[in-house]
Scaffold this active site. Structure first.
Site, PDB file in Angstrom:
ATOM      1  N   ILE A 152       0.856  -1.188   0.000  1.00 39.65           N
ATOM      2  CA  ILE A 152       0.000   0.000   0.000  1.00 39.65           C
ATOM      3  C   ILE A 152       0.891   1.237   0.000  1.00 39.65           C
ATOM      4  O   ILE A 152       1.603   1.508   0.968  1.00 39.65           O
ATOM      5  CB  ILE A 152      -0.948   0.015   1.219  1.00 39.65           C
ATOM      6  CG1 ILE A 152      -1.795  -1.266   1.260  1.00 39.65           C
ATOM      7  CG2 ILE A 152      -1.844   1.247   1.171  1.00 39.65           C
ATOM      8  CD1 ILE A 152      -2.736  -1.343   2.456  1.00 39.65           C
ATOM      9  N   ASP A 153       0.861   1.962  -1.123  1.00 42.71           N
ATOM     10  CA  ASP A 153       1.622   3.208  -1.249  1.00 42.71           C
ATOM     11  C   ASP A 153       0.756   4.343  -0.718  1.00 42.71           C
ATOM     12  O   ASP A 153      -0.376   4.533  -1.184  1.00 42.71           O
ATOM     13  CB  ASP A 153       1.981   3.471  -2.715  1.00 42.71           C
ATOM     14  CG  ASP A 153       2.764   2.327  -3.348  1.00 42.71           C
ATOM     15  OD1 ASP A 153       3.511   1.657  -2.614  1.00 42.71           O
ATOM     16  OD2 ASP A 153       2.631   2.110  -4.575  1.00 42.71           O
ATOM     17  N   PHE A 154       1.285   5.097   0.224  1.00 41.48           N
ATOM     18  CA  PHE A 154       0.465   6.135   0.847  1.00 41.48           C
ATOM     19  C   PHE A 154       1.248   7.423   1.034  1.00 41.48           C
ATOM     20  O   PHE A 154       2.473   7.430   1.082  1.00 41.48           O
ATOM     21  CB  PHE A 154      -0.069   5.648   2.203  1.00 41.48           C
ATOM     22  CG  PHE A 154       0.996   5.462   3.257  1.00 41.48           C
ATOM     23  CD1 PHE A 154       1.322   6.494   4.130  1.00 41.48           C
ATOM     24  CD2 PHE A 154       1.687   4.258   3.369  1.00 41.48           C
ATOM     25  CE1 PHE A 154       2.313   6.329   5.096  1.00 41.48           C
ATOM     26  CE2 PHE A 154       2.677   4.083   4.335  1.00 41.48           C
ATOM     27  CZ  PHE A 154       2.992   5.127   5.198  1.00 41.48           C
ATOM     28  N   MET A 188      -2.316   5.793  -2.816  1.00 44.35           N
ATOM     29  CA  MET A 188      -2.051   6.095  -4.221  1.00 44.35           C
ATOM     30  C   MET A 188      -1.789   4.777  -4.953  1.00 44.35           C
ATOM     31  O   MET A 188      -1.312   3.809  -4.351  1.00 44.35           O
ATOM     32  CB  MET A 188      -0.830   7.002  -4.356  1.00 44.35           C
ATOM     33  CG  MET A 188      -0.874   8.265  -3.513  1.00 44.35           C
ATOM     34  SD  MET A 188      -2.021   9.503  -4.135  1.00 44.35           S
ATOM     35  CE  MET A 188      -1.122  10.095  -5.570  1.00 44.35           C
ATOM     36  N   ASN A 215       4.169   1.414   2.443  1.00 45.60           N
ATOM     37  CA  ASN A 215       5.220   2.105   1.693  1.00 45.60           C
ATOM     38  C   ASN A 215       4.938   3.604   1.648  1.00 45.60           C
ATOM     39  O   ASN A 215       4.016   4.052   0.964  1.00 45.60           O
ATOM     40  CB  ASN A 215       5.295   1.523   0.281  1.00 45.60           C
ATOM     41  CG  ASN A 215       6.490   2.031  -0.497  1.00 45.60           C
ATOM     42  OD1 ASN A 215       7.387   2.668   0.061  1.00 45.60           O
ATOM     43  ND2 ASN A 215       6.517   1.744  -1.788  1.00 45.60           N
TER      44      ASN A 215
END
EC number: 4.3.2.10
Length: 254
Positions: free
Chosen positions: A129-131, A143, A173
């Site tokens: 999980i890109d945040f 994102m 992430n």
């Protein structure tokens, strides 16, 4: 308590390795096969390879390169980038890759994560999980497509959904901390820990072994990942693949 894993993360762009700062400003750092050989020699706990060009452009995974990396790798290997369906995931695992990593799928086709977990086993399915911090807010927004597309989804909400979908692990992430080497996003990690019942790996911001030590000893995180820390050396960020030796690694643990 499970023994913490110290995990180098390598970013693929086409057939080469790059390192980014806040998901941009890509800098070429070398050949992926050579990097794998060095991490073999240094006896890394695990290695994660993320193909950011496949993620950005929606391309198929580079199966030939993945197979070569898997054949070379003597440690558990995780791969992410461009994986959209069960057949792709199964093919990648057949090369000897231990875990597949998906990201955008959690937003665009979440049922596929459940399908993968059912057929491949939850232990083989990791959701990254890109945040990043939302503008004018104290919350963190998810994102996708390598940080190029907003989802309107809050981090805590997606974590809960991913757990219900059957994923075996989550990688948190931080886009804001990526490549900055100023330390991990400790406060939001603590918050996610309180709601997450599956293993968490943390990525984004490591600039020293002390950052890793704090994460392990203060929060009890068992998956600690880093990119810049393991590919750069010194204040001028000379490219030099590195990894803590046995003595240095033992000092990180309680």
């Amino acid at each position: 308590m499970l023994r913490p894993r110290i995990i180098p993360v390598l970013l693929l762009q086409e057939n080469g390795l790059v390192k980014t700062i806040q998901f941009g400003d890509e800098r070429y750092i070398g050949d992926p096969l050579n990097a794998v050989r060095i991490f073999n020699e240094k006896e890394a706990d695990e290695l994660a390879v993320l193909d950011i060009s496949a993620s950005k452009k929606g391309k198929e995974p580079n199966y030939r390169l993945i197979e070569r990396l898997a054949n070379e790798c003597r440690m558990p290997l995780c791969y992410g980038g461009g994986i959209k369906d069960l057949d792709q995931a199964n093919r990648i695992l057949s090369f000897g890759v231990e875990k597949i990593i998906v990201s955008s799928l959690a937003i665009e086709n979440p049922k596929m994560i459940s399908t993968m977990a059912s057929y491949l086993g939850s232990q083989s399915v990791v959701v990254a999980i890109d945040f990043k911090k939302a503008m004018l807010s104290r919350r963190y927004e998810v994102m996708i497509h390598n940080g190029t597309k907003k989802t309107g989804k809050h981090l805590e909400d997606l974590v809960k959904e991913v757990i219900e979908l059957g994923a075996g692990e989550i990688i948190l992430n931080s886009i804001d901390r990526d490549g900055t080497m100023v330390g991990y996003e400790i406060e939001i990690i603590k918050k996610i820990q309180s709601i997450c019942k599956i293993p968490i790996t943390v990525l984004g911001g490591a600039g020293s072994l002390d950052h890793i030590k704090n994460l392990i000893q203060e929060l009890g995180i068992i998956g600690v990942a880093a990119g810049s820390l393991f590919v750069y050396k010194g204040v001028h960020k000379a490219v030099l693949i590195n990894y803590p030796n046995g003595t240095d690694k033992e000092a990180l643990f309680p």
